[in-house]
Design a protein around this motif. Structure first.
Motif, PDB file in Angstrom:
ATOM      1  N   LEU A  48      28.909  36.341  50.695  1.00  0.00           N
ATOM      2  CA  LEU A  48      29.681  36.308  49.454  1.00  0.00           C
ATOM      3  C   LEU A  48      29.182  37.418  48.536  1.00  0.00           C
ATOM      4  CD1 LEU A  48      29.674  32.502  48.583  1.00  0.00           C
ATOM      5  CD2 LEU A  48      31.523  33.827  49.608  1.00  0.00           C
ATOM      6  N   SER A  49      30.102  37.963  47.759  1.00  0.00           N
ATOM      7  CA  SER A  49      29.760  38.990  46.782  1.00  0.00           C
ATOM      8  C   SER A  49      30.577  38.732  45.519  1.00  0.00           C
ATOM      9  CB  SER A  49      30.080  40.378  47.347  1.00  0.00           C
ATOM     10  OG  SER A  49      29.827  41.379  46.393  1.00  0.00           O
ATOM     11  N   LEU A  50      29.889  38.447  44.415  1.00  0.00           N
ATOM     12  CA  LEU A  50      30.550  38.277  43.127  1.00  0.00           C
ATOM     13  C   LEU A  50      30.549  39.634  42.443  1.00  0.00           C
ATOM     14  CD1 LEU A  50      31.914  36.208  41.295  1.00  0.00           C
ATOM     15  CD2 LEU A  50      29.675  35.824  40.224  1.00  0.00           C
ATOM     16  N   VAL A  51      31.738  40.173  42.202  1.00  0.00           N
ATOM     17  CA  VAL A  51      31.912  41.556  41.748  1.00  0.00           C
ATOM     18  C   VAL A  51      32.359  41.564  40.291  1.00  0.00           C
ATOM     19  CG1 VAL A  51      33.123  43.725  42.197  1.00  0.00           C
ATOM     20  CG2 VAL A  51      32.625  42.161  44.090  1.00  0.00           C
ATOM     21  N   ASP A  52      31.602  42.246  39.441  1.00  0.00           N
ATOM     22  CA  ASP A  52      31.963  42.407  38.029  1.00  0.00           C
ATOM     23  C   ASP A  52      32.336  43.862  37.776  1.00  0.00           C
ATOM     24  OD1 ASP A  52      31.507  39.776  36.789  1.00  0.00           O
ATOM     25  OD2 ASP A  52      29.468  40.061  37.522  1.00  0.00           O
ATOM     26  N   ILE A  53      33.641  44.093  37.577  1.00  0.00           N
ATOM     27  CA  ILE A  53      34.155  45.448  37.338  1.00  0.00           C
ATOM     28  C   ILE A  53      34.376  45.603  35.837  1.00  0.00           C
ATOM     29  CG2 ILE A  53      35.948  47.125  37.906  1.00  0.00           C
ATOM     30  CD1 ILE A  53      36.652  45.341  40.335  1.00  0.00           C
ATOM     31  N   MET A  67      39.194  36.644  46.239  1.00  0.00           N
ATOM     32  CA  MET A  67      40.043  36.046  45.217  1.00  0.00           C
ATOM     33  C   MET A  67      39.611  36.582  43.863  1.00  0.00           C
ATOM     34  SD  MET A  67      40.489  32.042  44.165  1.00  0.00           S
ATOM     35  CE  MET A  67      39.106  32.009  43.048  1.00  0.00           C
ATOM     36  N   MET A  68      40.596  36.906  43.050  1.00  0.00           N
ATOM     37  CA  MET A  68      40.301  37.287  41.669  1.00  0.00           C
ATOM     38  C   MET A  68      39.861  36.039  40.912  1.00  0.00           C
ATOM     39  SD  MET A  68      40.602  40.490  41.080  1.00  0.00           S
ATOM     40  CE  MET A  68      40.640  40.485  39.282  1.00  0.00           C
ATOM     41  N   VAL A  69      38.777  36.162  40.163  1.00  0.00           N
ATOM     42  CA  VAL A  69      38.241  35.051  39.388  1.00  0.00           C
ATOM     43  C   VAL A  69      38.658  35.182  37.922  1.00  0.00           C
ATOM     44  CG1 VAL A  69      36.110  33.920  38.629  1.00  0.00           C
ATOM     45  CG2 VAL A  69      36.290  34.792  40.969  1.00  0.00           C
ATOM     46  N   GLY A 116      45.652  38.826  39.484  1.00  0.00           N
ATOM     47  CA  GLY A 116      44.972  38.124  38.400  1.00  0.00           C
ATOM     48  C   GLY A 116      44.265  36.901  38.942  1.00  0.00           C
ATOM     49  N   PRO A 117      43.671  36.103  38.052  1.00  0.00           N
ATOM     50  CA  PRO A 117      42.892  34.942  38.470  1.00  0.00           C
ATOM     51  C   PRO A 117      43.645  34.037  39.449  1.00  0.00           C
ATOM     52  CG  PRO A 117      42.650  35.303  36.129  1.00  0.00           C
ATOM     53  CD  PRO A 117      43.727  36.246  36.596  1.00  0.00           C
ATOM     54  N   GLY A 118      42.968  33.703  40.531  1.00  0.00           N
ATOM     55  CA  GLY A 118      43.548  32.826  41.546  1.00  0.00           C
ATOM     56  C   GLY A 118      44.280  33.548  42.655  1.00  0.00           C
ATOM     57  N   ASP A 119      44.536  34.850  42.492  1.00  0.00           N
ATOM     58  CA  ASP A 119      45.235  35.619  43.532  1.00  0.00           C
ATOM     59  C   ASP A 119      44.255  36.025  44.633  1.00  0.00           C
ATOM     60  OD1 ASP A 119      47.679  35.508  42.204  1.00  0.00           O
ATOM     61  OD2 ASP A 119      47.355  37.429  41.183  1.00  0.00           O
ATOM     62  N   ALA A 152      42.548  47.158  31.226  1.00  0.00           N
ATOM     63  CA  ALA A 152      41.822  47.459  29.982  1.00  0.00           C
ATOM     64  C   ALA A 152      40.710  46.453  29.672  1.00  0.00           C
ATOM     65  CB  ALA A 152      42.801  47.515  28.819  1.00  0.00           C
ATOM     66  N   ASN A 153      40.600  45.400  30.476  1.00  0.00           N
ATOM     67  CA  ASN A 153      39.570  44.382  30.286  1.00  0.00           C
ATOM     68  C   ASN A 153      38.713  44.262  31.537  1.00  0.00           C
ATOM     69  OD1 ASN A 153      40.491  43.314  27.637  1.00  0.00           O
ATOM     70  ND2 ASN A 153      42.345  42.896  28.826  1.00  0.00           N
ATOM     71  N   PRO A 154      37.510  43.700  31.415  1.00  0.00           N
ATOM     72  CA  PRO A 154      36.693  43.486  32.612  1.00  0.00           C
ATOM     73  C   PRO A 154      37.392  42.552  33.599  1.00  0.00           C
ATOM     74  CG  PRO A 154      35.388  43.180  30.613  1.00  0.00           C
ATOM     75  CD  PRO A 154      36.826  43.285  30.187  1.00  0.00           C
ATOM     76  N   ALA A 155      37.031  42.684  34.860  1.00  0.00           N
ATOM     77  CA  ALA A 155      37.598  41.842  35.912  1.00  0.00           C
ATOM     78  C   ALA A 155      36.466  41.333  36.795  1.00  0.00           C
ATOM     79  CB  ALA A 155      38.606  42.623  36.741  1.00  0.00           C
ATOM     80  N   GLN A 156      36.699  40.175  37.394  1.00  0.00           N
ATOM     81  CA  GLN A 156      35.706  39.609  38.303  1.00  0.00           C
ATOM     82  C   GLN A 156      36.412  39.113  39.557  1.00  0.00           C
ATOM     83  OE1 GLN A 156      33.591  35.786  37.490  1.00  0.00           O
ATOM     84  NE2 GLN A 156      31.766  37.097  37.477  1.00  0.00           N
ATOM     85  N   ALA A 157      35.810  39.415  40.703  1.00  0.00           N
ATOM     86  CA  ALA A 157      36.371  38.986  41.987  1.00  0.00           C
ATOM     87  C   ALA A 157      35.259  38.416  42.855  1.00  0.00           C
ATOM     88  CB  ALA A 157      37.026  40.171  42.692  1.00  0.00           C
ATOM     89  N   LEU A 158      35.639  37.522  43.738  1.00  0.00           N
ATOM     90  CA  LEU A 158      34.715  36.974  44.721  1.00  0.00           C
ATOM     91  C   LEU A 158      35.145  37.477  46.089  1.00  0.00           C
ATOM     92  CD1 LEU A 158      32.358  35.074  45.406  1.00  0.00           C
ATOM     93  CD2 LEU A 158      34.049  33.247  45.662  1.00  0.00           C
ATOM     94  N   ASP A 159      34.278  38.249  46.733  1.00  0.00           N
ATOM     95  CA  ASP A 159      34.550  38.791  48.063  1.00  0.00           C
ATOM     96  C   ASP A 159      33.801  37.991  49.115  1.00  0.00           C
ATOM     97  OD1 ASP A 159      36.121  41.012  47.311  1.00  0.00           O
ATOM     98  OD2 ASP A 159      34.353  42.260  46.997  1.00  0.00           O
ATOM     99  N   VAL A 160      34.392  37.910  50.302  1.00  0.00           N
ATOM    100  CA  VAL A 160      33.740  37.339  51.468  1.00  0.00           C
ATOM    101  C   VAL A 160      33.781  38.407  52.555  1.00  0.00           C
ATOM    102  CG1 VAL A 160      33.776  35.511  53.202  1.00  0.00           C
ATOM    103  CG2 VAL A 160      34.503  35.016  50.856  1.00  0.00           C
TER     104      VAL A 160
END
Length: 109
Positions: free
Chosen positions: A32-37, A55-57, A73-76, A92-100
């Motif tokens: 798992l990789s929690l990604v903060d862009i 999945m986008m968090v 967006g979140p849940g996609d 224009a805002n930060p994004a977070q995703a969870l990668d497997v």
């Protein structure tokens, strides 16, 4: 220390593509990789042998996978087969995703 409930200090911590922070944890066969862009951050074009799903968090980001482009967006969910070029750009805002990843990316342990 628990194999079943890792704490942040037991995870991998990396900065990729300039300012994108990831926190990773691997089991025996998947990772798992929690990604903060950051806002308007770019995970530039790259490819790897590992299969990747996620999945986008939080936030929104545009994914460029092979020849397809879609803003998520979140849940996609998304899927990136091994060997396929891809890129991600936060809005224009930060994004977070969870990668497997499968198999595990040793460079991100």
């Amino acid at each position: 220390m628990s194999r079943f409930f890792p704490v942040p200090g037991e995870c991998g911590h990396h900065t990729i593509f300039g300012a994108t922070h990831i926190r990773t944890y691997a089991g025996d066969h998947l990772q798992l990789s929690l990604v903060d862009i950051p806002a308007q951050g770019v995970v530039d074009w790259h490819q790897h042998a590992n299969e990747q799903a996620g999945m986008m968090v939080a936030g929104q980001a545009t994914f460029y996978i092979g020849e397809e482009v879609k803003t998520l967006g979140p849940g996609d969910f998304y899927f990136i087969p091994g060997g396929v070029r891809h890129r991600v750009v936060a809005d224009a805002n930060p994004a977070q995703a969870l990668d497997v990843f499968y198999p595990i990316r040793d460079e991100y342990r």
